[in-house]
Design a protein around this motif. Structure first.
Motif, PDB file in Angstrom:
ATOM      1  N   VAL A 262       0.846  -1.199   0.000  1.00  0.00           N
ATOM      2  CA  VAL A 262       0.000   0.000   0.000  1.00  0.00           C
ATOM      3  C   VAL A 262       0.879   1.246   0.000  1.00  0.00           C
ATOM      4  CG1 VAL A 262      -1.851   1.240   1.197  1.00  0.00           C
ATOM      5  CG2 VAL A 262      -1.741  -1.266   1.334  1.00  0.00           C
ATOM      6  N   CYS A 263       0.630   2.136  -0.961  1.00  0.00           N
ATOM      7  CA  CYS A 263       1.312   3.430  -0.987  1.00  0.00           C
ATOM      8  C   CYS A 263       0.258   4.496  -0.696  1.00  0.00           C
ATOM      9  CB  CYS A 263       1.945   3.658  -2.362  1.00  0.00           C
ATOM     10  SG  CYS A 263       2.844   5.230  -2.457  1.00  0.00           S
ATOM     11  N   ARG A 264       0.380   5.121   0.462  1.00  0.00           N
ATOM     12  CA  ARG A 264      -0.585   6.155   0.853  1.00  0.00           C
ATOM     13  C   ARG A 264       0.053   7.526   0.643  1.00  0.00           C
ATOM     14  NH1 ARG A 264      -2.069   9.037   5.583  1.00  0.00           N
ATOM     15  NH2 ARG A 264      -4.291   9.600   5.545  1.00  0.00           N
ATOM     16  N   VAL A 265      -0.596   8.355  -0.156  1.00  0.00           N
ATOM     17  CA  VAL A 265      -0.070   9.681  -0.490  1.00  0.00           C
ATOM     18  C   VAL A 265      -1.087  10.720  -0.023  1.00  0.00           C
ATOM     19  CG1 VAL A 265       0.848  11.134  -2.337  1.00  0.00           C
ATOM     20  CG2 VAL A 265       0.985   8.644  -2.537  1.00  0.00           C
ATOM     21  N   THR A 266      -0.622  11.691   0.765  1.00  0.00           N
ATOM     22  CA  THR A 266      -1.583  12.654   1.312  1.00  0.00           C
ATOM     23  C   THR A 266      -0.964  14.047   1.458  1.00  0.00           C
ATOM     24  OG1 THR A 266      -3.211  13.021   3.081  1.00  0.00           O
ATOM     25  CG2 THR A 266      -1.052  12.174   3.752  1.00  0.00           C
ATOM     26  N   GLY A 267      -1.837  15.036   1.696  1.00  0.00           N
ATOM     27  CA  GLY A 267      -1.387  16.395   2.006  1.00  0.00           C
ATOM     28  C   GLY A 267      -0.943  17.215   0.811  1.00  0.00           C
ATOM     29  N   PHE A 268      -1.322  16.793  -0.421  1.00  0.00           N
ATOM     30  CA  PHE A 268      -0.824  17.523  -1.597  1.00  0.00           C
ATOM     31  C   PHE A 268      -1.887  18.466  -2.176  1.00  0.00           C
ATOM     32  CE2 PHE A 268      -2.351  13.340  -2.936  1.00  0.00           C
ATOM     33  CZ  PHE A 268      -3.206  13.633  -3.996  1.00  0.00           C
ATOM     34  N   TYR A 269      -1.405  19.511  -2.824  1.00  0.00           N
ATOM     35  CA  TYR A 269      -2.230  20.479  -3.539  1.00  0.00           C
ATOM     36  C   TYR A 269      -1.352  21.121  -4.606  1.00  0.00           C
ATOM     37  CZ  TYR A 269      -5.693  23.994  -4.616  1.00  0.00           C
ATOM     38  OH  TYR A 269      -6.623  24.751  -5.276  1.00  0.00           O
ATOM     39  N   PRO A 270      -1.822  21.320  -5.829  1.00  0.00           N
ATOM     40  CA  PRO A 270      -3.164  21.035  -6.342  1.00  0.00           C
ATOM     41  C   PRO A 270      -3.426  19.545  -6.549  1.00  0.00           C
ATOM     42  CG  PRO A 270      -1.755  21.836  -8.106  1.00  0.00           C
ATOM     43  CD  PRO A 270      -0.951  21.937  -6.848  1.00  0.00           C
ATOM     44  N   ARG A 271      -4.602  19.245  -7.082  1.00  0.00           N
ATOM     45  CA  ARG A 271      -5.118  17.891  -7.152  1.00  0.00           C
ATOM     46  C   ARG A 271      -4.346  16.948  -8.093  1.00  0.00           C
ATOM     47  NH1 ARG A 271      -9.313  15.081  -9.673  1.00  0.00           N
ATOM     48  NH2 ARG A 271     -10.616  13.851  -8.260  1.00  0.00           N
ATOM     49  N   PRO A 272      -3.941  17.406  -9.302  1.00  0.00           N
ATOM     50  CA  PRO A 272      -3.285  16.452 -10.219  1.00  0.00           C
ATOM     51  C   PRO A 272      -2.002  15.851  -9.628  1.00  0.00           C
ATOM     52  CG  PRO A 272      -3.911  18.452 -11.389  1.00  0.00           C
ATOM     53  CD  PRO A 272      -4.092  18.725  -9.918  1.00  0.00           C
ATOM     54  N   ILE A 273      -1.874  14.530  -9.758  1.00  0.00           N
ATOM     55  CA  ILE A 273      -0.711  13.827  -9.198  1.00  0.00           C
ATOM     56  C   ILE A 273      -0.491  12.540  -9.993  1.00  0.00           C
ATOM     57  CG2 ILE A 273      -1.983  12.442  -7.478  1.00  0.00           C
ATOM     58  CD1 ILE A 273       0.356  13.229  -5.500  1.00  0.00           C
ATOM     59  N   SER A 274       0.746  12.044  -9.972  1.00  0.00           N
ATOM     60  CA  SER A 274       1.046  10.764 -10.621  1.00  0.00           C
ATOM     61  C   SER A 274       1.661   9.849  -9.569  1.00  0.00           C
ATOM     62  CB  SER A 274       2.019  10.997 -11.778  1.00  0.00           C
ATOM     63  OG  SER A 274       2.701   9.804 -12.078  1.00  0.00           O
ATOM     64  N   VAL A 275       1.033   8.690  -9.356  1.00  0.00           N
ATOM     65  CA  VAL A 275       1.552   7.696  -8.401  1.00  0.00           C
ATOM     66  C   VAL A 275       1.723   6.375  -9.145  1.00  0.00           C
ATOM     67  CG1 VAL A 275       1.111   6.418  -6.263  1.00  0.00           C
ATOM     68  CG2 VAL A 275       0.444   8.828  -6.432  1.00  0.00           C
ATOM     69  N   ALA A 276       2.924   5.794  -9.091  1.00  0.00           N
ATOM     70  CA  ALA A 276       3.194   4.541  -9.808  1.00  0.00           C
ATOM     71  C   ALA A 276       4.001   3.604  -8.915  1.00  0.00           C
ATOM     72  CB  ALA A 276       3.956   4.831 -11.093  1.00  0.00           C
ATOM     73  N   TRP A 277       3.843   2.301  -9.162  1.00  0.00           N
ATOM     74  CA  TRP A 277       4.674   1.285  -8.504  1.00  0.00           C
ATOM     75  C   TRP A 277       5.788   0.869  -9.457  1.00  0.00           C
ATOM     76  CZ3 TRP A 277       5.041  -0.222  -3.629  1.00  0.00           C
ATOM     77  CH2 TRP A 277       3.964   0.032  -2.760  1.00  0.00           C
ATOM     78  N   LEU A 278       7.002   0.721  -8.909  1.00  0.00           N
ATOM     79  CA  LEU A 278       8.136   0.229  -9.695  1.00  0.00           C
ATOM     80  C   LEU A 278       8.521  -1.167  -9.202  1.00  0.00           C
ATOM     81  CD1 LEU A 278      10.454   3.400  -9.769  1.00  0.00           C
ATOM     82  CD2 LEU A 278       8.549   2.847 -11.279  1.00  0.00           C
ATOM     83  N   GLN A 279       8.698  -2.076 -10.142  1.00  0.00           N
ATOM     84  CA  GLN A 279       9.193  -3.427  -9.819  1.00  0.00           C
ATOM     85  C   GLN A 279      10.589  -3.536 -10.425  1.00  0.00           C
ATOM     86  OE1 GLN A 279       7.916  -6.934 -12.081  1.00  0.00           O
ATOM     87  NE2 GLN A 279       7.249  -7.845 -10.138  1.00  0.00           N
ATOM     88  N   ASP A 280      11.598  -3.687  -9.550  1.00  0.00           N
ATOM     89  CA  ASP A 280      13.004  -3.721  -9.993  1.00  0.00           C
ATOM     90  C   ASP A 280      13.328  -2.507 -10.881  1.00  0.00           C
ATOM     91  OD1 ASP A 280      13.198  -6.162  -8.674  1.00  0.00           O
ATOM     92  OD2 ASP A 280      12.600  -7.294 -10.464  1.00  0.00           O
ATOM     93  N   GLY A 281      12.753  -1.344 -10.502  1.00  0.00           N
ATOM     94  CA  GLY A 281      13.047  -0.099 -11.223  1.00  0.00           C
ATOM     95  C   GLY A 281      12.172   0.158 -12.441  1.00  0.00           C
ATOM     96  N   GLN A 282      11.342  -0.836 -12.818  1.00  0.00           N
ATOM     97  CA  GLN A 282      10.470  -0.674 -13.990  1.00  0.00           C
ATOM     98  C   GLN A 282       9.025  -0.412 -13.540  1.00  0.00           C
ATOM     99  OE1 GLN A 282      11.671  -0.790 -17.315  1.00  0.00           O
ATOM    100  NE2 GLN A 282      13.570  -0.691 -16.118  1.00  0.00           N
TER     101      GLN A 282
END
Length: 276
Positions: free
Chosen positions: A200-220
């Protein structure tokens, strides 16, 4: 960039003589004004709001809203009685304009009855159109199309006033619109069953709304698929946002995992939070 000035209203008709009214206005996602219950005074929710328009214009807007809401409630209560509409019922209005970088704009007025599309105003043709086939919708459509003074005023408000005022609010509210709050990200795991590990990656407290969240497996970067589940972006109470991204993996699969976050507040940097 583009910008939105929207106005929202809710009318809760408890019975023939008691209607609860609430209204608020947003510039992008900033609620900058609301209507005080019972007094119907405008509450200015940021220090830059009131100075953005002349005092006389605020008075004019306040009087327009009072007349509009009085007539709206009066006509709808009459129609409800005519068609023996069961109480309580709720009417919701969303109206406003969207301004685009090339100077063009769109405008709208939509009315919902008990959370279903009910009526729309065609601003260019100054014409009301029902959005559901019911006796009540047909009556309100007919009635609103007969209120020509109301339609002409609304057309002017949406075609001219809305964009003019939005430009003023953008100018005065620049600091609020350009506010940057960096995201805080944490990674943890859950094991709902022995053969499945949820990262679980929990991301909070950001503004403005647009954001990019990704998982990397062995850097990919892990591509979208059934193992990846990212929530909608949800508001926090302090006018920032949050989301979580969950990746399902097999325990002890020998891979390394990290959560990568990109956001305007970070510039060209990324947050990289490894798991384990």
């Amino acid at each position: 960039g583009s910008c939105k000035l929207h106005l929202f209203q809710t009318f809760i008709f408890h019975n023939a003589s008691f209607v609860d009214i609430s209204a608020w206005a947003t510039l992008e996602d900033i609620i900058f004004a609301s209507l005080q219950k019972y007094t119907q005074n405008i509450l200015y929710l940021h220090p830059w709001v009131y100075p953005a328009l002349p005092v006389a214009e605020w008075e004019n807007l306040k009087n327009l809203f009072r007349i509009y809401m009085h007539n709206f409630v009066l006509s709808l209560a009459g129609d409800a009685e005519l068609y023996q509409t069961p109480y309580p019922f709720v009417l919701q209005c969303a109206t406003g304009c969207d301004l685009y970088p090339n100077g063009s704009y769109t405008k709208f007025y939509h009315l919902a009855y008990n959370a279903h599309n009910f009526l729309s105003f065609d601003v260019d043709n100054s014409h009301w159109e029902r959005r559901e086939e019911s006796a009540l919708a047909a009556q309100v459509e007919r009635q609103f199309n007969n209120f020509t003074g109301f339609s002409v005023t609304l057309q002017h408000l949406l075609n001219v006033t809305c964009v003019d005022h939005m430009k003023k609010f953008i100018e005065y509210g620049k600091a609020s619109l350009e506010r940057l709050e960096p995201p805080v990200a944490t990674v943890f795991s859950r094991m709902p069953k022995p053969d499945q590990l949820l990262l679980v990656c929990r991301v909070t407290g950001f503004y403005p709304r647009p954001i990019s969240v990704a998982w990397l497996q062995d850097g990919q970067e892990v591509p979208p698929g059934p193992a990846l589940n990212t929530s909608a972006i949800l508001p926090n109470a302090d006018l920032t946002y949050q989301l979580r991204s969950i990746l399902a993996v097999a325990p002890h699969d020998g891979h390394s995992y990290a959560c990568r976050v990109r956001h305007r507040s970070l510039g060209t940097r990324s947050l990289l939070i490894p798991w384990g």
